[in-house]
Design a protein around this motif. Structure first.
Motif, PDB file in Angstrom:
ATOM      1  N   GLU A 100       0.826  -1.206   0.000  1.00 49.48           N
ATOM      2  CA  GLU A 100       0.000   0.000   0.000  1.00 49.48           C
ATOM      3  C   GLU A 100       0.869   1.269   0.000  1.00 49.48           C
ATOM      4  O   GLU A 100       0.553   2.239  -0.699  1.00 49.48           O
ATOM      5  N   LYS A 101       1.957   1.229   0.765  1.00 49.90           N
ATOM      6  CA  LYS A 101       2.833   2.400   0.833  1.00 49.90           C
ATOM      7  C   LYS A 101       3.527   2.624  -0.509  1.00 49.90           C
ATOM      8  O   LYS A 101       3.679   3.761  -0.968  1.00 49.90           O
TER       9      LYS A 101
ATOM     10  N   SER B 152       1.066   4.142  -2.841  1.00 47.65           N
ATOM     11  CA  SER B 152       0.780   5.551  -2.541  1.00 47.65           C
ATOM     12  C   SER B 152       1.808   6.482  -3.176  1.00 47.65           C
ATOM     13  O   SER B 152       1.507   7.637  -3.488  1.00 47.65           O
ATOM     14  N   ARG B 153       3.032   5.986  -3.374  1.00 45.75           N
ATOM     15  CA  ARG B 153       4.062   6.794  -4.043  1.00 45.75           C
ATOM     16  C   ARG B 153       3.734   6.970  -5.528  1.00 45.75           C
ATOM     17  O   ARG B 153       4.034   8.006  -6.128  1.00 45.75           O
TER      18      ARG B 153
ATOM     19  N   GLU C 167       8.251   0.955  -1.194  1.00 43.42           N
ATOM     20  CA  GLU C 167       7.763   1.796  -0.091  1.00 43.42           C
ATOM     21  C   GLU C 167       8.782   2.873   0.265  1.00 43.42           C
ATOM     22  O   GLU C 167       8.444   3.866   0.911  1.00 43.42           O
TER      23      GLU C 167
ATOM     24  N   GLN D 235      -7.340   2.228  -6.120  1.00 42.62           N
ATOM     25  CA  GLN D 235      -7.201   3.684  -6.219  1.00 42.62           C
ATOM     26  C   GLN D 235      -7.536   4.195  -7.619  1.00 42.62           C
ATOM     27  O   GLN D 235      -8.077   5.299  -7.770  1.00 42.62           O
TER      28      GLN D 235
ATOM     29  N   PHE E  62       0.814   7.230  -6.875  1.00 45.92           N
ATOM     30  CA  PHE E  62      -0.301   8.145  -7.099  1.00 45.92           C
ATOM     31  C   PHE E  62       0.130   9.614  -7.111  1.00 45.92           C
ATOM     32  O   PHE E  62      -0.635  10.479  -7.525  1.00 45.92           O
ATOM     33  N   LYS E  63       1.369   9.878  -6.702  1.00 42.85           N
ATOM     34  CA  LYS E  63       1.894  11.249  -6.723  1.00 42.85           C
ATOM     35  C   LYS E  63       2.603  11.566  -8.043  1.00 42.85           C
ATOM     36  O   LYS E  63       2.967  12.716  -8.295  1.00 42.85           O
TER      37      LYS E  63
ATOM     38  N   PRO F 117      -4.032  -2.573  -4.194  1.00 50.44           N
ATOM     39  CA  PRO F 117      -4.164  -1.158  -3.802  1.00 50.44           C
ATOM     40  C   PRO F 117      -4.146  -0.220  -5.002  1.00 50.44           C
ATOM     41  O   PRO F 117      -4.800   0.825  -4.984  1.00 50.44           O
TER      42      PRO F 117
END
Length: 240
Positions: free
Chosen positions: A39-40, A43-44, A197, A71, A46-47, A67
């Motif tokens: 997940e971490k 999340s990177r 991550e 998203q 998505f930036k 994940p």
């Protein structure tokens, strides 16, 4: 001397198991391994601008990329997921058909058919970004999958159908990023971005990717297992 892909693949599966960085489903061996911190890592991604700008995203169906698939739908993007063993091509999920709060359910293989459907190849939208699952990756963009060649074939199919080159991303555990040299073939897919991550690695792999299907290497067994190949041949022949 370059290591062969099979040996390195086995080493990574063993290392992830020994260091206990994998997650369900087990065993890790024989699959794109799920990993702690997925997940971490996602999340990177998505930036990144390549993600923000993408409207249609193809994501591999494996557990560590759940994940990402979730998203994609939350962000109102079209999600494309290949059918198992590419037998029927791709499943398309339109976020408009996914009620708020059900994105993770819709992104799971168990339930995806309740929210999306297989799209005929001739109706595939232009794909802006592609995610590929990996067992091992090198910082220069080379990747090793589980050994069945589906990610390579998926990219090649999209290119064969006229999709322009698209950036390719892989989320992995840091243990999967290797420094060992290993052999790859010209039909192997490379990653433009490797995301863990801890970091985002821009590989510079560029155009070192399949520009289409190597028809001379397609076996009779593959044609039988993947009817989409004949469909592609018919579609592209019509265009020629």
């Amino acid at each position: 001397m370059a290591m062969d892909k099979h040996t390195l693949r086995e080493q990574i599966w063993d290392k992830m198991t020994k260091e206990k960085v994998g997650r369900f489903p087990f065993p890790l061996k024989g699959r794109i391994p799920n990993f702690k911190g997925a997940e971490k890592a996602a999340s990177r991604v998505f930036k990144l601008n390549i993600y923000k700008k993408a409207e249609v995203v193809k994501v591999n169906p494996d557990s560590p990329q759940l994940p990402v698939r979730t998203q994609v739908l939350k962000d109102g993007k079209i999600l494309l997921v290949p059918t198992p063993r590419l037998k029927d091509g791709f499943i398309l999920v339109d976020p408009e058909n996914v009620p708020a709060g059900e994105e993770k359910t819709a992104a799971s293989l168990k339930n995806i058919h309740n929210y999306g459907s297989v799209v005929p190849l001739k109706d595939l939208p232009k794909v802006d970004l592609l995610f590929a699952g990996s067992v091992a990756v090198h910082r220069d963009g080379r990747r090793i999958g589980k050994g069945e060649g589906y990610a390579d074939r998926e990219y090649a199919i999209l290119r064969e159908l006229g999709n322009p080159p698209m950036p390719v991303v892989g989320t992995v555990h840091p243990v999967q990023v290797v420094s060992e040299d290993f052999h790859t073939d010209d039909f192997d897919l490379t990653l433009d971005y490797i995301v863990t991550e801890e970091e985002v690695i821009e590989t510079g792999a560029g155009d070192r990717k399949p520009s289409g299907i190597h028809w001379d290497r397609v076996t009779d067994e593959e044609k039988e297992a993947m009817p989409v190949l004949e469909e592609i041949r018919e579609l592209t022949n019509k265009e020629k």
